[in-house]
Design an enzyme around this catalytic site. Sequence first.
Site, PDB file in Angstrom:
ATOM      1  N   ASP A  15       0.828  -1.203   0.000  1.00  0.00           N
ATOM      2  CA  ASP A  15       0.000   0.000   0.000  1.00  0.00           C
ATOM      3  C   ASP A  15       0.867   1.259   0.000  1.00  0.00           C
ATOM      4  OD1 ASP A  15      -2.585  -1.033  -0.054  1.00  0.00           O
ATOM      5  OD2 ASP A  15      -2.698  -1.242   2.115  1.00  0.00           O
ATOM      6  N   LEU A  16       1.864   1.270   0.869  1.00  0.00           N
ATOM      7  CA  LEU A  16       2.684   2.469   1.016  1.00  0.00           C
ATOM      8  C   LEU A  16       3.549   2.699  -0.205  1.00  0.00           C
ATOM      9  CD1 LEU A  16       3.642   1.947   4.754  1.00  0.00           C
ATOM     10  CD2 LEU A  16       1.922   3.495   3.828  1.00  0.00           C
TER      11      LEU A  16
END
Length: 398
Positions: free
Chosen positions: A158-159
Amino acid sequence: MYNLLSALPVIEASSFVASPTAGLYLAQFGAEVIRVDQIGGGPDFRRWPVTAENDSLYWENLNRAKKSVALDLARPEGRELLQALVRATGQFVTNFPAGGFLSHELLAEKRPDLITVRVMGWADGSPALDYTVNNSVGYPMLTGAGPEPVNHVLPAWDLLTGAYAAFALLAAIQRRAATGEGGEVRLPLSDVAIGTVANMGGIAEVLYSGENRPRLGNAVYGLFGRDFTTRDGQRTMVVVVTPRQWANLIAALNLGEAVAAVEAARGVSFAKDDGLRFTHRDALYPLFEQAIAARDHADIAAAFDAGGIVHSPYRTMLDAANDPALVADNPIFGAAANPSGFAYPAAGAFATIPQSEREPPRPAPRNGQHSEEVLSSRLSLSSTEIARLIDAGIVGVD
């Protein structure tokens, strides 16, 4: 906060981690990021961790420095307002499905130079989360001692996807400035994950060897690196990446003769070869375990620091939050008037620009806090029309 992107407006319609992270990073560098949500908050508005009053500390921190517009997206007029905002602004970050009322093709009919960055699960549009994508690329089968898989608690894909999405938006803007062309960038979590595995040599490694890497627990693959426990019970990680660090580590622990004996017995030299230190870890680890276990952590830490040896004790996140070097005295943190009312150090931009003054972190908005401002400035709606939309429940305000 920095103002490098102060002339850049971006509409963000998203939830959870990856897409809001893209907006956060853009906002921390000065972009006017306008997050559009359902009235009352989207599906991540109450995501844990939360306060006793059910305010999400997760949402409050992933949406710092943004503006908030609240619309009833279940109604045609609310959807039309979001479409109009996207077209009026020209930059759009979202994780909404590729089809439907926010498809790039539909939006670009009235704004051909529109740039859309769309975060996805799988490339075919199927849903996915960081935790399921991570399973798909094999990392849980490398984590821990085994044999059971171990899921990483950090949503790394996600990051990474959020950071890549911000980069992709700026790259597309650069192309538009040169050619006048807009376009859509689709960024699936699955492609970020498997592409990163490939970039780290993982695909090539398993295809070359024909087998999976062995489980190593806390040992670092290909290097001399592992956790050790000191006499006073402190578990600490030690990693060697240069010949100088290796020489200094041996000297700090008075292991010169013992390591030389292993080298002689096995016909190798560890002085300049990371791979050999890793390959012969079965003989080296017991020597270092015994030497480190004979000394207290403070003594070991001082010796390692003097020798430039990379090490760090294992700590809890509460320990880290109370570490002045990491938080209280770290200039990336500052105070902000958080919507939750809870006062704590807030993170701003991670980068430091010595030539520019760092502004303090800004708070996250309340749901609908900027609805009237944005509809007036971006769509030139009159106060009368905005009041009608509010009364009709199409626009939410706080």
